[in-house]
Design an enzyme around this catalytic site. Structure first.
Site, PDB file in Angstrom:
ATOM      1  CG  ASP A  43      -1.796   0.879   1.226  1.00 27.85           C
ATOM      2  OD1 ASP A  43      -2.548   0.898   0.557  1.00 27.85           O
ATOM      3  OD2 ASP A  43      -1.670   1.532   2.502  1.00 27.85           O
ATOM      4  CD  GLU A  75      -2.332   2.372  -3.302  1.00 27.47           C
ATOM      5  OE1 GLU A  75      -3.228   3.480  -3.372  1.00 27.47           O
ATOM      6  OE2 GLU A  75      -1.763   2.576  -2.903  1.00 27.47           O
TER       7      GLU A  75
HETATM    8  C1  ABC Z   1     -11.672   6.537   2.766  1.00 29.46           C
HETATM    9  C2  ABC Z   1     -13.383   6.945   2.707  1.00 29.46           C
HETATM   10  C3  ABC Z   1     -13.391   7.456   1.242  1.00 29.46           C
HETATM   11  C4  ABC Z   1     -13.240   9.558   1.456  1.00 29.46           C
HETATM   12  C5  ABC Z   1     -11.605   8.792   1.874  1.00 29.46           C
HETATM   13  C6  ABC Z   1     -11.109  10.563   1.849  1.00 29.46           C
HETATM   14  O1  ABC Z   1     -11.674   8.047   3.326  1.00 29.46           O
HETATM   15  O2  ABC Z   1     -13.805   5.251   2.830  1.00 29.46           O
HETATM   16  O3  ABC Z   1     -14.741   7.298   0.993  1.00 29.46           O
HETATM   17  O4  ABC Z   1     -13.126   9.424   0.147  1.00 29.46           O
HETATM   18  C7  ABC Z   1      -7.699   3.492   3.377  1.00 29.46           C
HETATM   19  C8  ABC Z   1     -10.019   3.185   2.617  1.00 29.46           C
HETATM   20  C9  ABC Z   1     -10.144   4.396   2.473  1.00 29.46           C
HETATM   21  C10 ABC Z   1     -10.834   5.296   3.209  1.00 29.46           C
HETATM   22  C11 ABC Z   1      -8.704   5.549   3.230  1.00 29.46           C
HETATM   23  C12 ABC Z   1      -8.512   6.798   4.588  1.00 29.46           C
HETATM   24  O5  ABC Z   1      -7.869   4.322   4.058  1.00 29.46           O
HETATM   25  O6  ABC Z   1      -9.327   1.798   1.981  1.00 29.46           O
HETATM   26  O7  ABC Z   1     -11.993   3.681   2.401  1.00 29.46           O
HETATM   27  O8  ABC Z   1     -11.440   6.472   2.658  1.00 29.46           O
HETATM   28  O9  ABC Z   1      -9.082   6.497   5.254  1.00 29.46           O
HETATM   29  C13 ABC Z   1      -4.386   3.080  -0.294  1.00 29.46           C
HETATM   30  C14 ABC Z   1      -5.453   1.895  -0.216  1.00 29.46           C
HETATM   31  C15 ABC Z   1      -6.793   2.842   0.058  1.00 29.46           C
HETATM   32  C16 ABC Z   1      -6.461   2.911   1.656  1.00 29.46           C
HETATM   33  C17 ABC Z   1      -4.995   3.504   1.792  1.00 29.46           C
HETATM   34  C18 ABC Z   1      -5.255   3.514   2.854  1.00 29.46           C
HETATM   35  C19 ABC Z   1      -4.365   3.718   0.857  1.00 29.46           C
HETATM   36  O10 ABC Z   1      -5.687   1.557  -1.455  1.00 29.46           O
HETATM   37  O11 ABC Z   1      -7.817   1.465  -0.421  1.00 29.46           O
HETATM   38  O12 ABC Z   1      -7.692   4.206   1.776  1.00 29.46           O
HETATM   39  O13 ABC Z   1      -4.212   2.862   3.599  1.00 29.46           O
HETATM   40  C20 ABC Z   1      -3.705   8.372  -2.393  1.00 29.46           C
HETATM   41  C21 ABC Z   1      -2.846   7.647  -2.201  1.00 29.46           C
HETATM   42  C22 ABC Z   1      -3.621   6.260  -2.279  1.00 29.46           C
HETATM   43  C23 ABC Z   1      -4.354   5.789  -1.301  1.00 29.46           C
HETATM   44  C24 ABC Z   1      -5.248   6.664  -1.840  1.00 29.46           C
HETATM   45  C25 ABC Z   1      -6.913   5.880  -1.272  1.00 29.46           C
HETATM   46  O14 ABC Z   1      -5.413   7.559  -1.784  1.00 29.46           O
HETATM   47  O15 ABC Z   1      -1.642   7.501  -2.555  1.00 29.46           O
HETATM   48  O16 ABC Z   1      -1.618   5.103  -1.589  1.00 29.46           O
HETATM   49  N1  ABC Z   1      -4.638   4.338  -1.379  1.00 29.46           N
HETATM   50  C26 ABC Z   1      -4.202  11.622  -6.379  1.00 29.46           C
HETATM   51  C27 ABC Z   1      -3.324  11.403  -5.446  1.00 29.46           C
HETATM   52  C28 ABC Z   1      -2.922  10.341  -4.831  1.00 29.46           C
HETATM   53  C29 ABC Z   1      -4.271  10.118  -3.814  1.00 29.46           C
HETATM   54  C30 ABC Z   1      -5.979  10.290  -4.798  1.00 29.46           C
HETATM   55  C31 ABC Z   1      -6.702   9.502  -4.017  1.00 29.46           C
HETATM   56  O17 ABC Z   1      -5.508  11.490  -5.632  1.00 29.46           O
HETATM   57  O18 ABC Z   1      -2.141  12.113  -6.483  1.00 29.46           O
HETATM   58  O19 ABC Z   1      -1.875  10.038  -4.438  1.00 29.46           O
HETATM   59  O20 ABC Z   1      -4.018   8.705  -3.728  1.00 29.46           O
HETATM   60  O21 ABC Z   1      -7.530  10.435  -3.393  1.00 29.46           O
HETATM   61  C32 ABC Z   1      -4.816  11.046 -11.995  1.00 29.46           C
HETATM   62  C33 ABC Z   1      -3.284  11.325 -11.380  1.00 29.46           C
HETATM   63  C34 ABC Z   1      -3.518  10.780  -9.781  1.00 29.46           C
HETATM   64  C35 ABC Z   1      -4.094  11.398  -8.937  1.00 29.46           C
HETATM   65  C36 ABC Z   1      -5.984  10.624  -9.612  1.00 29.46           C
HETATM   66  C37 ABC Z   1      -6.944  10.614  -8.842  1.00 29.46           C
HETATM   67  O22 ABC Z   1      -6.139  11.152 -10.390  1.00 29.46           O
HETATM   68  O23 ABC Z   1      -2.504  11.215 -11.881  1.00 29.46           O
HETATM   69  O24 ABC Z   1      -2.099  11.451  -9.239  1.00 29.46           O
HETATM   70  O25 ABC Z   1      -4.571  10.619  -7.389  1.00 29.46           O
HETATM   71  O26 ABC Z   1      -5.238  10.997 -13.045  1.00 29.46           O
END
Ligand code: ABC
Ligand code: CA
Length: 476
Positions: free
Chosen positions: A205, A229
């Site tokens: 992760d 990831e």
């Molecule tokens: C909770 C709620 C959600 C709410 C969120 C704010 O909080 O449930 O409804 O929207 C875990 C849970 C989630 C939880 C989170 C936070 O924790 O599964 O349900 O969300 O409490 C990993 C895992 C993911 C996990 C976590 C945390 C990390 O796969 O399941 O979430 O351990 C970032 C991180 C990435 C993470 C993701 C959720 O957030 O980098 O590791 N996933 C941009 C950023 C990314 C970012 C993404 C989403 O936005 O660059 O870094 O990811 O916020 C593209 C661009 C990208 C861009 C995307 C959106 O568009 O190239 O850079 O990503 O074009």
């Protein structure tokens, strides 16, 4: 599993809490509530035939360690990413013996276990009240954490690595992974996790939230294949994680253009073909990237598109292209949940139907991929060529597997394209089979193949002499 063994694997991703539960549990699972719904490791073990029946041999399960309890502004920790103490297991999912039993059950069927691991952070209900303590197991000292700040600017890599993910409802206190104590702890921890549960591969992760220098020791301590990831669409950003940090990223750079290519009929295919070239020049080995269409963090493709042919073409791509294919549970059941938490539906409501069109479709894709791997030792390591045959037809040439994907949709009239012998390598009068329709076709006197795309369906071809189990029960 090492990298070379992993290349021939095909992964099915589950959310442990949502894939299977003991039948004595009957409470309704409302995704919007974000609560534990009762899924367990033992229940996964009892549905392995459902997974292997589609031809998947590896199961990726949610993080296994104990998480923060109770409820938050974002519900409960049912997904497993809100670590409390990495020294103990998440009792909602079962006991250590039950996790071991899942591992054993998989191995007894010739299958493999991939465990999701989170090393970037722990979780707390508020950033201001968070204090390191014995509750966090090994991370009880202030020095184990980076000082609080939210990540507010993703273009600032230092901030991405050292500030905190999360929000005011659930903060994810960021571990000081530059500290030797923290780093040593994690290196030992991953060695033991892999050994205690006979883990075959790990999914890592939040890779981009830790400095690249941290990763080589960690992945070596794991000693098994890793898929990491790095959630970013820019290949130039993601590439160094493989080239320098020894992590094998999921192919997010291709994910975004892939969705756009099939996100409606007659979409432009140029963005996807260009990205395939960019990926080749950005990664040391594109054949070790994780290829996916759906996962637990993005709206399911089926939430954007209803056309069943477009859905099949988009799902075919990860299986017929470079990299290790991943399918997110529920894709075979027609789930169409959008953003988290809607994309985390319970599977038990489907009664594990093995007769659905999509279930059989994934079985065909896995059979085709395996047949190609059995027919040619270089199938997994050779890089594919992707080009267009028309405005709506994409040729994915990963010989001996040759696929024609279409953006024309299910109501399109029949369309003819030609797969040239120069691409397929097929000789004159070669019989080939389409794993999707089970129709048999024959190349012409020059080895070229006329393909009729019907109802916009994908065509996945392999020489009949190499087809193995492809269409074993089908008609030709
Ligand atoms: C909770 C709620 C959600 C709410 C969120 C704010 O909080 O449930 O409804 O929207 C875990 C849970 C989630 C939880 C989170 C936070 O924790 O599964 O349900 O969300 O409490 C990993 C895992 C993911 C996990 C976590 C945390 C990390 O796969 O399941 O979430 O351990 C970032 C991180 C990435 C993470 C993701 C959720 O957030 O980098 O590791 N996933 C941009 C950023 C990314 C970012 C993404 C989403 O936005 O660059 O870094 O990811 O916020 C593209 C661009 C990208 C861009 C995307 C959106 O568009 O190239 O850079 O990503 O074009
Ligand atoms: Ca960090």
């Amino acid at each position: 599993l090492d990298a070379s063994a992993m290349r021939s694997k095909s992964v099915y991703q589950v959310i442990t809490d949502r894939f299977a539960r003991n039948s004595s549990v009957t409470t309704t699972c409302n995704v919007a509530d974000r609560t534990y719904c009762g899924g367990t490791w033992s229940a996964i073990a009892s549905e392995l035939d459902y997974i292997s029946g589609m031809g998947f041999d590896t199961v990726w399960i949610s993080p296994v360690v104990s998480n923060i309890g109770g409820t938050t502004g974002e519900g409960e920790s049912y997904h497993g990413y809100w670590t409390l103490d990495p020294n103990t297991l998440n009792s909602n999912f079962g006991t250590a013996d039950e996790l071991r039993a899942l591992s054993t059950a998989l191995h007894n069927k010739g299958m493999y276990l991939m465990v999701d691991v989170v090393v970037n952070h722990v979780a707390a209900t508020s950033s201001s009240t968070f204090t390191p303590s014995a509750a966090y197991g090994p991370f009880s000292a202030q020095d184990d954490f980076h000082p609080f700040c939210w990540i507010t600017d993703y273009s600032n890599q230092t901030m991405v690595e050292q500030c905190w993910l999360g929000d005011s409802s659930v903060a994810l206190p960021d571990l000081n992974t530059e500290s030797n104590t923290v780093k040593q702890y994690w290196d030992t921890w991953i060695t033991q996790l892999v050994s205690n549960y006979t883990v075959d591969a790990i999914r890592i992760d939040t890779v981009k939230h830790i400095s690249q220098a941290f990763w080589p020791d960690f992945v070596n301590a794991a000693g098994v294949f890793n898929q990491g990831e790095v959630l970013q669409g820019d290949a130039a950003y993601v590439g160094p994680y493989q080239n320098n940090a020894q992590v094998n990223p999921f192919n997010y750079p291709v994910y975004y253009p892939l969705v756009r290519a099939f996100n409606g009929t007659n979409q432009n295919l140029q963005e996807l073909t260009t990205m395939v070239s960019t990926v080749k020049s950005s990664f040391n080995d594109p054949t070790l990237l994780g290829s996916f269409l759906n996962n637990h963090d993005n709206p399911r493709f089926e939430s954007y598109v209803a056309d069943t042919s477009l859905i099949k073409n988009a799902h075919a791509y990860p299986h017929v292209s470079d990299g290790i294919p991943y399918v997110y549970y529920g894709s075979e059941a027609g789930f169409k949940g959008g953003n988290d938490p809607d994309n985390r539906e319970p599977l038990w409501t489907t009664s594990y139907d093995t007769n659905s069109d999509m279930y059989k479709f994934f079985a065909s894709l896995n059979a085709a991929r395996s047949a190609a791997g059995n027919a040619s030792s270089s199938f997994y390591t050779n890089q594919m060529n992707v080009s267009t045959l028309s405005n709506t037809a994409l040729l994915v040439n990963k010989a001996p597997l040759i696929s024609v994907l279409s953006t024309s949709g299910s109501s399109a009239a029949d369309a003819s394209v030609t797969v040239p012998s120069s691409a397929s390598g097929w000789a004159s009068n070669t019989k080939v089979v389409d794993a999707v329709s089970c129709n048999e076709l024959t190349t012409d006197g020059s080895g070229n193949l006329a393909v009729t795309i019907k109802q916009g369906l994908p065509v996945v071809l392999i020489a009949s002499s190499q087809k193995g189990a492809v269409c074993a029960n089908g008609t030709t």
